[in-house]
Scaffold this motif. Structure first.
Motif, PDB file in Angstrom:
ATOM      1  N   GLY A 172      36.250  29.761  46.696  1.00 29.95           N
ATOM      2  CA  GLY A 172      35.335  28.882  45.979  1.00 29.95           C
ATOM      3  C   GLY A 172      35.612  28.945  44.493  1.00 29.95           C
ATOM      4  O   GLY A 172      36.570  29.583  44.043  1.00 29.95           O
ATOM      5  N   ARG A 173      34.756  28.278  43.710  1.00 26.71           N
ATOM      6  CA  ARG A 173      34.920  28.245  42.270  1.00 26.71           C
ATOM      7  C   ARG A 173      34.203  29.435  41.628  1.00 26.71           C
ATOM      8  O   ARG A 173      33.051  29.715  41.924  1.00 26.71           O
ATOM      9  N   ILE A 174      34.900  30.139  40.728  1.00 24.36           N
ATOM     10  CA  ILE A 174      34.279  31.221  39.973  1.00 24.36           C
ATOM     11  C   ILE A 174      33.493  30.612  38.811  1.00 24.36           C
ATOM     12  O   ILE A 174      34.026  29.809  38.043  1.00 24.36           O
ATOM     13  N   THR A 175      32.229  30.970  38.711  1.00 26.74           N
ATOM     14  CA  THR A 175      31.389  30.463  37.626  1.00 26.74           C
ATOM     15  C   THR A 175      31.270  31.448  36.471  1.00 26.74           C
ATOM     16  O   THR A 175      31.034  31.055  35.332  1.00 26.74           O
ATOM     17  N   GLU A 176      31.421  32.739  36.778  1.00 26.73           N
ATOM     18  CA  GLU A 176      31.242  33.744  35.732  1.00 26.73           C
ATOM     19  C   GLU A 176      31.906  35.045  36.165  1.00 26.73           C
ATOM     20  O   GLU A 176      31.947  35.375  37.353  1.00 26.73           O
ATOM     21  N   VAL A 177      32.414  35.775  35.162  1.00 24.17           N
ATOM     22  CA  VAL A 177      32.943  37.118  35.387  1.00 24.17           C
ATOM     23  C   VAL A 177      32.254  38.059  34.405  1.00 24.17           C
ATOM     24  O   VAL A 177      32.183  37.768  33.207  1.00 24.17           O
ATOM     25  N   LEU A 188      32.109  42.227  38.034  1.00 28.73           N
ATOM     26  CA  LEU A 188      31.335  41.381  38.941  1.00 28.73           C
ATOM     27  C   LEU A 188      31.844  39.951  38.816  1.00 28.73           C
ATOM     28  O   LEU A 188      31.887  39.396  37.708  1.00 28.73           O
ATOM     29  N   THR A 189      32.238  39.368  39.932  1.00 28.18           N
ATOM     30  CA  THR A 189      32.754  38.005  39.962  1.00 28.18           C
ATOM     31  C   THR A 189      31.780  37.123  40.739  1.00 28.18           C
ATOM     32  O   THR A 189      31.461  37.414  41.894  1.00 28.18           O
ATOM     33  N   PHE A 190      31.302  36.050  40.107  1.00 26.54           N
ATOM     34  CA  PHE A 190      30.331  35.154  40.723  1.00 26.54           C
ATOM     35  C   PHE A 190      31.065  33.917  41.257  1.00 26.54           C
ATOM     36  O   PHE A 190      31.728  33.200  40.491  1.00 26.54           O
ATOM     37  N   VAL A 204      36.034  47.539  41.491  1.00 21.61           N
ATOM     38  CA  VAL A 204      36.228  48.659  40.568  1.00 21.61           C
ATOM     39  C   VAL A 204      37.728  48.894  40.436  1.00 21.61           C
ATOM     40  O   VAL A 204      38.433  49.052  41.436  1.00 21.61           O
ATOM     41  N   LEU A 205      38.219  48.918  39.186  1.00 14.69           N
ATOM     42  CA  LEU A 205      39.645  49.067  38.907  1.00 14.69           C
ATOM     43  C   LEU A 205      39.900  50.348  38.129  1.00 14.69           C
ATOM     44  O   LEU A 205      39.076  50.777  37.317  1.00 14.69           O
ATOM     45  N   ARG A 206      41.070  50.948  38.397  1.00 14.36           N
ATOM     46  CA  ARG A 206      41.513  52.087  37.597  1.00 14.36           C
ATOM     47  C   ARG A 206      42.949  51.839  37.164  1.00 14.36           C
ATOM     48  O   ARG A 206      43.700  51.083  37.813  1.00 14.36           O
ATOM     49  N   LYS A 207      43.330  52.449  36.048  1.00 15.08           N
ATOM     50  CA  LYS A 207      44.678  52.261  35.532  1.00 15.08           C
ATOM     51  C   LYS A 207      45.653  53.158  36.290  1.00 15.08           C
ATOM     52  O   LYS A 207      45.411  54.360  36.471  1.00 15.08           O
ATOM     53  N   ASP A 208      46.769  52.585  36.731  1.00 13.03           N
ATOM     54  CA  ASP A 208      47.847  53.309  37.393  1.00 13.03           C
ATOM     55  C   ASP A 208      49.164  52.782  36.832  1.00 13.03           C
ATOM     56  O   ASP A 208      49.693  51.769  37.295  1.00 13.03           O
ATOM     57  N   GLY A 209      49.677  53.463  35.804  1.00  8.92           N
ATOM     58  CA  GLY A 209      50.881  52.968  35.137  1.00  8.92           C
ATOM     59  C   GLY A 209      50.578  51.684  34.394  1.00  8.92           C
ATOM     60  O   GLY A 209      49.652  51.617  33.588  1.00  8.92           O
ATOM     61  N   ASP A 210      51.363  50.639  34.667  1.00  9.56           N
ATOM     62  CA  ASP A 210      51.140  49.348  34.023  1.00  9.56           C
ATOM     63  C   ASP A 210      50.315  48.411  34.890  1.00  9.56           C
ATOM     64  O   ASP A 210      50.301  47.202  34.686  1.00  9.56           O
ATOM     65  N   LYS A 211      49.635  48.964  35.880  1.00  8.60           N
ATOM     66  CA  LYS A 211      48.808  48.156  36.773  1.00  8.60           C
ATOM     67  C   LYS A 211      47.375  48.646  36.769  1.00  8.60           C
ATOM     68  O   LYS A 211      47.102  49.829  36.563  1.00  8.60           O
ATOM     69  N   LEU A 212      46.444  47.720  37.001  1.00  9.41           N
ATOM     70  CA  LEU A 212      45.059  48.035  37.308  1.00  9.41           C
ATOM     71  C   LEU A 212      44.904  47.917  38.819  1.00  9.41           C
ATOM     72  O   LEU A 212      45.123  46.852  39.393  1.00  9.41           O
ATOM     73  N   VAL A 213      44.556  49.001  39.452  1.00  7.40           N
ATOM     74  CA  VAL A 213      44.529  49.064  40.920  1.00  7.40           C
ATOM     75  C   VAL A 213      43.080  49.063  41.394  1.00  7.40           C
ATOM     76  O   VAL A 213      42.249  49.847  40.891  1.00  7.40           O
TER      77      VAL A 213
END
Length: 532
Positions: A412-417, A436-438, A451-460
């Motif tokens: 669907g369409r994201i309205t807010e992050v 939070l993605t709406f 929930v993201l964490r940094k792993d090298g040059d990526k957010l996992v």
């Protein structure tokens, strides 16, 4: 008329704005109900006028007419007063106070406003004396000052059970005697009465003020007091007329301390051997000022301004010193705003070849607990559905440190992050960022937690597809993360607090669901997952 504002930008505007509301000199006679007024037109011989305010009154026909009207009001009061000597003494004080209008930007307008206020006030009080309401309430207030008892005698009926306004007499007696030491006429007293008794000795910011507050305002070791006479403080906060304990016989009204009180959100505070006032302008500029007491008057010394409105990128902490009658800047400290988005990050997004969803409300802020890194979360257009992009950059140059691009569209369409400003502990010293993605699907809006964490040059993603919020036709489902505590690998690290209401007619049900960690990510139960 006087300029109006929520914070005094200069002393001339300050004096004019507050004079017309605060210089209501209360006189100290046992049965006297009003401050004195000029006894004749102009109150002096214009051919002998020396003061600048006297000349202004003589030169202006409208001011002279107002002075005539005041003279008539004064004579009526003088003819019925029990103590004409005190009436005349108060007259001289009021006459002298007119000179403060000459400091205003528009002196004649300020004088006219002062005269009109006086006419209205005296008319009100005189009518109340001639036709007293004997059934009006009175309140006795011991304990405000250790050696005195205050009695408030209203001259009209209260219009509400928990609040009273209007003309009143404040009588002061010694705690060991019923003899009235002093009576103060108050044209418009303000009382909050929560439990049948007026609130007193209360000075809380953004709250009801005490009708009478005791404090050592001039820092001479003796307790003074303030009477709430309106809501003319910044943002309609309580305003006070302040009376100083200058002798054993009577308390004396202080225009200087009254004016100082009117510029503060919570009257006046004391820090060490200085007086402190606080105020603000709009949502995002706050002032704190320190004053010494010199010759029984407050003198500004230092001002601290917390400014979050003037600079897009930084919160400013400005220190000013009072020199030569005005504030002069001493220093400015800058602190980067937590929600400011580096332009370089947007350049990075464009450089990655992505098409940003123009209508989505994006989020950008510093990493919780780390003001050297900034996170940008936004939506990318991908066919008929949108997907999520999160990038981590370095403060200052916006250098890309890591990124996350959701491969699967949300359907669907994201309205807010939104970026949550509370860090998610993943391990000792390691925090994650919650997003939070709406998503809009038809007539429904879903909120999905990641929930993201940094792993090298990526957010996992260590948590994904948690259906955090959903509501429709009285039904509601709300989930948020709790127990954010770092623990050892392999055990439950997060708890989801869940509230579910199936319809408006049914009660809400709550539960706590612990999430386990499989070494890579948290496992979300199937019934709590968002399904595109």
């Amino acid at each position: 008329m006087c300029p109006h504002g929520n914070h005094a930008v200069n002393k001339k505007q300050y004096n004019c704005h507050h004079m017309t509301t605060s210089l209501r000199y209360q006189i100290t006679a046992a049965l006297l109900l009003a401050a004195a007024l000029p006894a004749s037109a102009a109150g002096f011989d214009c051919s002998k006028a020396k003061q600048n305010y006297e000349k202004a009154i003589c030169e202006d026909k409208a001011l002279s007419a107002l002075d005539d009207k005041l003279a008539t009001t004064y004579r009526d009061l003088l003819n019925t007063s029990a103590d004409t000597a005190l009436v005349r003494t108060s007259q001289r004080e009021w006459n002298a106070s007119r000179g403060e209008c000459m400091l205003a930007d528009k002196p004649k307008a300020c004088l006219a406003e002062m005269y009109k206020l006086r006419i209205n006030t005296i008319t009100l009080l005189t009518n109340a004396v001639q036709k007293p309401d004997t059934s009006a309430k009175h309140f006795e207030l011991p304990g405000i000052l250790p050696d005195h008892v205050f009695t408030i005698r209203l001259l009209t009926q209260c219009k509400a059970a928990d609040e009273c306004t209007g003309p009143a007499l404040v009588q002061i007696t010694h705690k060991d005697s019923s003899q009235v030491l002093q009576t103060i006429a108050v044209p418009d007293i303000r009382m909050h009465i929560p439990d049948g008794k007026p609130l007193a000795n209360s000075n809380a910011m953004y709250d009801y003020g005490g009708v009478i507050n005791g404090m050592d305002y001039n820092l001479d070791g003796k307790l003074d007091f303030a009477i709430q006479t309106g809501n003319s403080g910044p943002y309609s906060q309580p305003s006070y007329d302040i009376f100083l304990n200058e002798s054993d016989a009577a308390f004396k009204h202080s225009p200087a301390f009254t004016l100082l009180s009117l510029d503060s959100l919570n009257s006046i505070d004391v820090e060490g051997n200085q007086l402190v006032t606080t105020s603000k302008s709009g949502c995002c500029i706050h002032y704190k000022e320190w004053h010494n007491v010199v010759n029984n008057k407050p003198v500004p010394v230092r001002q601290l301004v917390l400014d979050s409105a003037s600079d897009e990128k930084y919160d400013l902490t400005i220190t000013n010193a009072w020199k030569n009658g005005k504030w002069q800047r001493v220093s400015v400290e800058k602190d980067r705003k937590s929600d400011y988005c580096e332009e370089e990050l947007w350049e990075t997004v464009r450089g990655m070849g992505h098409t940003v969803h123009e209508n989505v409300k994006f989020a950008c802020q510093t990493v919780p607990g780390n003001k050297k890194q900034v996170v940008l979360a936004t939506a990318l257009t991908k066919g008929k559905a949108d997907t999520l992009l999160v990038i981590l950059g370095r403060i200052g140059d916006g250098k890309l440190m890591a990124s996350y691009l959701r491969n699967q569209p949300y359907g669907g369409r994201i309205t807010e992050v939104r970026l949550m400003d509370k860090p998610v502990p993943l391990a000792p010293g390691v925090n994650g960022v919650e997003v939070l993605t709406f998503i809009e699907q038809g007539n429904r809006i879903y909120a999905v937690a990641t929930v993201l964490r940094k792993d090298g040059d990526k957010l996992v993603p260590v948590l994904d597809n948690l259906l955090a919020n959903f509501g429709q036709s009285g039904a509601m489902r709300l989930r948020y993360l709790t127990d954010l505590k770092p623990v050892s690998e392999g055990s439950a690290k997060l708890t989801v607090h869940e509230t579910i209401q199936e319809s408006a007619s049914k009660p809400a049900v709550t539960r706590d669901v612990p999430l386990t960690f499989d070494g890579t990510r948290y496992l979300v139960p199937p019934d709590m997952q968002y399904k595109p």
